[in-house]
Design an enzyme around this catalytic site. Structure first.
Site, short mmCIF file in Angstrom:
data_model
loop_
_atom_site.label_atom_id
_atom_site.label_comp_id
_atom_site.label_asym_id
_atom_site.label_seq_id
_atom_site.Cartn_x
_atom_site.Cartn_y
_atom_site.Cartn_z
N TYR A 24 -22.00 -1.84 -4.00
CA TYR A 24 -22.39 -1.64 -1.90
C TYR A 24 -20.57 -1.86 -1.48
CZ TYR A 24 -22.11 -2.10 2.53
OH TYR A 24 -21.70 -2.26 4.57
N ASP A 33 -16.26 -5.87 6.14
CA ASP A 33 -15.33 -6.72 5.87
C ASP A 33 -15.77 -6.71 4.63
OD1 ASP A 33 -17.99 -7.99 6.41
OD2 ASP A 33 -17.14 -9.42 7.46
N GLU A 34 -16.73 -6.28 3.88
CA GLU A 34 -17.42 -7.19 2.68
C GLU A 34 -16.22 -6.10 1.70
OE1 GLU A 34 -21.52 -6.87 1.22
OE2 GLU A 34 -21.50 -7.01 3.09
#
Length: 324
Positions: free
Chosen positions: A147, A124-125
């Site tokens: 990331y 979800d990031e």
């Protein structure tokens, strides 16, 4: 079915392998893992003697290794990734190499060997932060950490191979996972093991950051549904349905271990710390019949119990990671 699982010695990958071999005796699984610091071959000890299991130590960025391993498989489930946000802030290079280049190497090999399906496990990031409401699968990507940027790039590569080459791909994006065998740098196992050892725990900022929590076994059930029944070229969200602030999570872990708030050390907030993540997982529920089976209360209690009972698993990992 013959499935290649990358990163299968890691936290989520090993749960997937254990779960699938337990429930599908006819399955044949090859795990490809380079056994970096967070890949623990002992995570797969319970299936080491299974006739359908094979382990190959190798790097997904190595085209020769990947080409040899890919041959003969019907599907790929791609977990292998550098995933710790703090480490990506300290140095983005390994994240770009593994998450982007490694994914590209795998896609090329899957295309060359005509693999039937390539399932890419994402996060979800990739969407950044959302103050209210929830992201759908068509929401724009707006990553805020090295990331999440590297995962966004990998997602787009996977989808591009479908559109350009016709490769059968599925992308899953999940919320925060927790459960047994999670490397003790992530917040839940870090806090549990620190508290068990009588140490303090570091809480970023004021603890207002909110995450949706998903038990790793529910996540893996969702992945398997997407692998077997998902539509080619589609993205599926897998959520847990429990949004909790980091402050509340800290309180729950303190209570579970029998510790007080004087064990909490407030530390400067992480750079670019996203305030809230939230996924709308209606698509996978409606299309594939997904629903989480483990409540947050029972899952967290079982996770705390596992770390209490498995000091021999996590203590050497923490000792090796301590600054010298």
């Amino acid at each position: 079915m013959r499935v290649l699982v990358t990163g299968g010695a890691g936290f989520i990958g090993s749960e997937y392998v254990r779960q699938r071999l337990r429930t599908d005796p006819a399955l044949r699984v090859t795990v490809l893992d380079s056994l970096t610091y967070s890949g623990v071959e002992a995570n797969l000890a319970s299936v080491a003697g299974h006739p359908g299991y094979r382990f190959v130590r190798g790097d997904i960025c190595d085209p020769d290794v990947v080409d040899q391993v890919m041959a003969g498989h019907d599907a790929v489930v791609h977990f292998a990734a550098e995933s710790h946000v703090d480490r990506s802030i300290e140095g983005a290079g390994p994240f770009v190499r593994t998450n982007v280049v490694g994914t590209q190497v795998l896609l090329d090999a899957a295309l060359r060997h005509r693999v039937g399906r390539f399932l890419h496990v994402s996060t979800d990031e990739v969407y950044g932060s959302i103050s209210e409401g929830s992201w759908t699968e068509t929401s724009p990507l707006a990553p805020n950490s090295p990331y999440s940027a590297s995962k966004s790039a990998a997602d787009l590569l996977v989808l591009a191979y479908h559109r350009t080459h016709g490769l059968d791909v599925v992308v899953t994006r999940c919320t925060n996972n927790y459960g047994s065998h999670q490397f003790p740098e992530k917040v839940v196992p870090l806090f549990i093991t620190n508290l068990i050892d009588g140490r303090s725990v570091p809480l970023y900022g004021d603890g207002r950051n909110i995450r949706d929590w998903l038990h790793v076994s529910d996540h893996c059930r969702g992945i398997d549904l997407a692998l077997r029944r998902g539509r080619a070229g589609e993205i599926y969200h897998i959520g847990g349905g429990t949004e909790v602030s980091n402050h509340k999570l800290t309180g729950l872990l303190l209570d579970a271990v029998g510790a007080d708030w004087d064990r909490v050390e407030y530390v400067p907030d992480r750079k670019g710390h996203d305030l809230r993540y939230s996924l709308d997982d209606g698509k996978i529920r409606e299309e594939l019949g997904y629903a989480p089976q483990i409540t947050f209360a029972e899952g967290l209690a079982a996770t705390v119990a596992w770390y209490r009972e498995n000091r021999s698993w996590w203590e050497p990992l923490k000792a090796a990671a301590e600054p010298r």
